[in-house]
Design an enzyme around this catalytic site. Structure first.
Site, mmCIF file in Angstrom:
data_model
loop_
_atom_site.group_PDB
_atom_site.id
_atom_site.type_symbol
_atom_site.label_atom_id
_atom_site.label_comp_id
_atom_site.label_asym_id
_atom_site.label_seq_id
_atom_site.Cartn_x
_atom_site.Cartn_y
_atom_site.Cartn_z
ATOM 1 N N ARG A 158 41.473 40.090 52.011
ATOM 2 C CA ARG A 158 41.404 39.512 50.672
ATOM 3 C C ARG A 158 42.452 40.183 49.795
ATOM 4 N NH1 ARG A 158 38.507 42.683 46.953
ATOM 5 N NH2 ARG A 158 37.724 44.616 47.859
ATOM 6 N N ARG A 162 41.078 40.140 43.381
ATOM 7 C CA ARG A 162 41.585 39.705 42.070
ATOM 8 C C ARG A 162 40.911 38.441 41.555
ATOM 9 N NH1 ARG A 162 47.718 38.215 43.961
ATOM 10 N NH2 ARG A 162 47.258 36.440 45.301
ATOM 11 N N ARG A 186 41.210 45.490 35.430
ATOM 12 C CA ARG A 186 42.675 45.484 35.409
ATOM 13 C C ARG A 186 43.205 45.327 33.990
ATOM 14 N NH1 ARG A 186 47.004 42.366 39.312
ATOM 15 N NH2 ARG A 186 48.768 42.461 37.896
ATOM 16 N N ASP A 214 47.629 50.683 47.048
ATOM 17 C CA ASP A 214 48.690 49.776 47.476
ATOM 18 C C ASP A 214 49.437 50.417 48.634
ATOM 19 O OD1 ASP A 214 50.189 47.181 46.535
ATOM 20 O OD2 ASP A 214 51.756 48.629 47.034
ATOM 21 N N TYR A 224 60.279 46.964 52.821
ATOM 22 C CA TYR A 224 60.306 46.952 51.360
ATOM 23 C C TYR A 224 61.360 47.909 50.820
ATOM 24 C CZ TYR A 224 55.953 44.260 51.105
ATOM 25 O OH TYR A 224 55.009 43.268 51.188
#
Length: 255
Positions: A27, A31, A40, A77, A154
């Site tokens: 998921r 959010r 948030r 993260d 990244y």
């Protein structure tokens, strides 16, 4: 030592008999939950949410209030490590994560250093400790990190990519530079996950999100090899704790 009330996930990872098989449901950080969006909004932005242990604890526990889940997973993260390396992580609305200083020059790559989790990633370690205490043995806590190759994607591309042109060019033209990045990342991930284990994570996960961008042969060399290195360097037990489980992702896909 607090005994787990629900240890189904831990027993399944240990290949012990369980009443049912736990299923991992991917998921997007919850959010869609209104309570997540409210937290948030209080934090101001996603990165501030991740870097505040109180908010991270709050968001980690929110799904457990709604659903009878078999585990909690740390709210964080996968790009915390390259951010701690000084690449300048930021999030643009509608664009996802970006880096201010992507790795393009050889001197930048050679200058990469393994961050100290106790210093540069203290907010994550504090969150793990705080979440574990808040769970009070209800369910186990899962910690995680991105894989060395996924982090490298990244770090080199500067953000998400559809064709991975920059890192694939490096892979074929300067594999020595890519191996250097991956070696630094592997040690960083090992230290990071061990710090999470020390802080209370009872299982850890390696997300190899972009492993599928590699051919089968390249995957063995540039991804799986480094994940095996991490697994061999992880602490499997912590004194005074029940168990610590580390999970190796399957080939060619997301952990």
């Amino acid at each position: 030592m607090t005994k787990l009330i629900n240890d189904t996930l831990i027993r399944a990872l240990l290949r012990q008999s369980t009443e049912y098989t736990p299923v991992w449901l991917m998921r997007q950080a919850g959010r869609y939950l209104p309570e997540y969006n409210q937290t948030r909004a209080r934090a101001g932005n996603f990165l501030s949410l991740c870097k505040n242990p109180n908010f991270a604890t709050e968001v980690t526990l929110q799904p457990l209030v709604r659903f009878p889940l078999d585990a909690a997973i740390l709210f964080s993260d996968i790009l915390t490590i390259p951010d701690a390396m000084g690449l300048g992580l930021y999030f643009s609305e509608g664009e996802g994560p970006r880096f201010e200083r992507p790795l393009r020059e050889e001197w930048e790559i050679r200058a990469l250093a393994v961050p100290d989790p106790a210093v540069h990633l203290r907010y994550v370690i504090d969150a793990v400790s705080q979440i574990r205490k808040a769970l009070n043995g209800q369910v186990p806590l899962i910690g995680f990190s991105g894989s060395p190759f996924t982090l490298a994607c990244y770090m080199v591309e500067g953000g998400g990519s559809t064709d991975f042109r920059q890192i694939k060019t490096m892979l074929y033209q300067r594999p020595d530079l890519l191996h250097h990045i991956l070696s630094i990342n592997a040690q960083a991930v090992t230290d990071y996950l061990n710090a999470q284990i020390e802080a209370g994570a009872q299982a850890v996960m390696i997300f190899d999100t972009w492993g599928g961008a590699l051919s089968h042969e390249a995957y063995q060399i540039f991804s799986l090899r480094y994940m095996k290195q991490i697994i061999s360097g992880l602490k499997t037990r912590k004194r005074g704790s029940e168990y610590q489980i580390s999970s190796l992702p399957k080939e060619g896909g997301c952990g």
